[in-house]
Design a protein around this motif. Structure first.
Motif, mmCIF file in Angstrom:
data_model
loop_
_atom_site.group_PDB
_atom_site.id
_atom_site.type_symbol
_atom_site.label_atom_id
_atom_site.label_comp_id
_atom_site.label_asym_id
_atom_site.label_seq_id
_atom_site.Cartn_x
_atom_site.Cartn_y
_atom_site.Cartn_z
ATOM 1 N N UNK A 15 0.817 -1.221 0.000
ATOM 2 C CA UNK A 15 0.000 0.000 0.000
ATOM 3 C C UNK A 15 0.843 1.260 0.000
ATOM 4 N N UNK A 16 2.029 1.188 0.555
ATOM 5 C CA UNK A 16 2.946 2.332 0.443
ATOM 6 C C UNK A 16 3.280 2.543 -1.038
ATOM 7 N N UNK A 17 3.482 1.438 -1.758
ATOM 8 C CA UNK A 17 3.744 1.529 -3.196
ATOM 9 C C UNK A 17 2.525 2.082 -3.931
ATOM 10 N N UNK A 18 1.337 1.605 -3.585
ATOM 11 C CA UNK A 18 0.111 2.109 -4.218
ATOM 12 C C UNK A 18 -0.044 3.609 -3.953
ATOM 13 N N UNK A 19 0.202 4.028 -2.715
ATOM 14 C CA UNK A 19 0.132 5.461 -2.387
ATOM 15 C C UNK A 19 1.115 6.254 -3.245
ATOM 16 N N UNK A 20 2.291 5.679 -3.478
ATOM 17 C CA UNK A 20 3.289 6.344 -4.324
ATOM 18 C C UNK A 20 2.826 6.461 -5.771
ATOM 19 N N UNK A 21 2.180 5.429 -6.281
ATOM 20 C CA UNK A 21 1.637 5.453 -7.651
ATOM 21 C C UNK A 21 0.569 6.539 -7.762
ATOM 22 N N UNK A 22 -0.321 6.594 -6.767
ATOM 23 C CA UNK A 22 -1.386 7.599 -6.755
ATOM 24 C C UNK A 22 -0.780 9.003 -6.646
ATOM 25 N N UNK A 23 0.195 9.162 -5.766
ATOM 26 C CA UNK A 23 0.851 10.459 -5.601
ATOM 27 C C UNK A 23 1.484 10.922 -6.916
ATOM 28 N N UNK A 24 2.195 10.021 -7.574
ATOM 29 C CA UNK A 24 2.842 10.369 -8.845
ATOM 30 C C UNK A 24 1.810 10.743 -9.907
ATOM 31 N N UNK A 25 0.684 10.029 -9.928
ATOM 32 C CA UNK A 25 -0.373 10.346 -10.900
ATOM 33 C C UNK A 25 -0.937 11.747 -10.651
ATOM 34 N N UNK A 26 -1.111 12.119 -9.388
ATOM 35 C CA UNK A 26 -1.556 13.487 -9.073
ATOM 36 C C UNK A 26 -0.516 14.501 -9.534
ATOM 37 N N UNK A 27 0.751 14.223 -9.261
ATOM 38 C CA UNK A 27 1.822 15.143 -9.660
ATOM 39 C C UNK A 27 1.865 15.311 -11.171
ATOM 40 N N UNK A 28 1.646 14.214 -11.903
ATOM 41 C CA UNK A 28 1.641 14.281 -13.368
ATOM 42 C C UNK A 28 0.529 15.199 -13.871
ATOM 43 N N UNK A 29 -0.545 15.328 -13.090
ATOM 44 C CA UNK A 29 -1.668 16.204 -13.445
ATOM 45 C C UNK A 29 -1.528 17.586 -12.796
ATOM 46 N N UNK A 30 -0.342 17.839 -12.240
ATOM 47 C CA UNK A 30 -0.011 19.128 -11.619
ATOM 48 C C UNK A 30 -0.902 19.476 -10.436
ATOM 49 N N UNK A 31 -1.224 18.439 -9.658
ATOM 50 C CA UNK A 31 -1.997 18.603 -8.426
ATOM 51 C C UNK A 31 -1.006 18.627 -7.266
ATOM 52 N N UNK A 32 -1.162 19.577 -6.389
ATOM 53 C CA UNK A 32 -0.343 19.657 -5.181
ATOM 54 C C UNK A 32 -0.803 18.550 -4.232
ATOM 55 N N UNK A 33 0.094 17.618 -3.899
ATOM 56 C CA UNK A 33 -0.311 16.433 -3.132
ATOM 57 C C UNK A 33 0.599 16.225 -1.934
#
Length: 150
Positions: A15-33
């Protein structure tokens, strides 16, 4: 600017890895996360975000992880009206009737806070593979679209 807050619980690292995937996806969309491990997080922190994400695992036969219980109880006390939420996490299909039950528990808890569900929950069998990563990226896209259109 749209902001997102990810809180995760992880025992095996999946789940730490999943959180990282989700975080990166937000960053790719220029969302402050901002991402926080659940024992270091406070449910009230979601007040500071537009998008609220919870990543969790399910322990044994449908049990909530011990470290998530207080956070869950505190979340039920929050008023997150106007926020967009999504839940995801990993489980083991071996526990058929209980697969990712805690993901569903948190989904119901967010609904009780008045937040709006922005995407269907994503449930991963053990570790995230290519299809799961694509599903998580689509999950994030739906959350961002929901937050932008509210």
């Amino acid at each position: 600017m749209t902001t997102a807050r990810i809180v995760y619980a992880s025992m095996t690292g999946n789940n730490e890895e999943i959180a990282g995937i989700v975080e990166e996806a937000f960053q790719d969309l220029e969302i402050d996360v901002e991402t926080t491990e659940i024992s270091q997080a406070d449910a009230a922190d979601y007040q500071k975000a537009d998008i609220c994400v919870l990543v969790t695992y399910t322990y044994g036969e449908g049990d909530m992880p011990d470290e998530a219980q207080d956070f869950y109880d505190d979340l039920l006390e929050e008023d997150l009206t106007g926020k967009i939420y999504g839940t995801c996490g990993s489980g083991d299909r071996f526990y058929e009737g209980h697969f990712c039950a805690t993901v569903d528990d948190f989904d119901k808890a967010f609904a009780q806070t008045g937040a709006t569900k922005g995407a269907d929950s994503v449930k991963v069998d053990l570790a995230a593979e290519a299809d799961d990563i694509a599903n998580l990226e689509a999950f994030v896209q739906k959350l961002v679209t929901a937050a932008t259109n509210r």
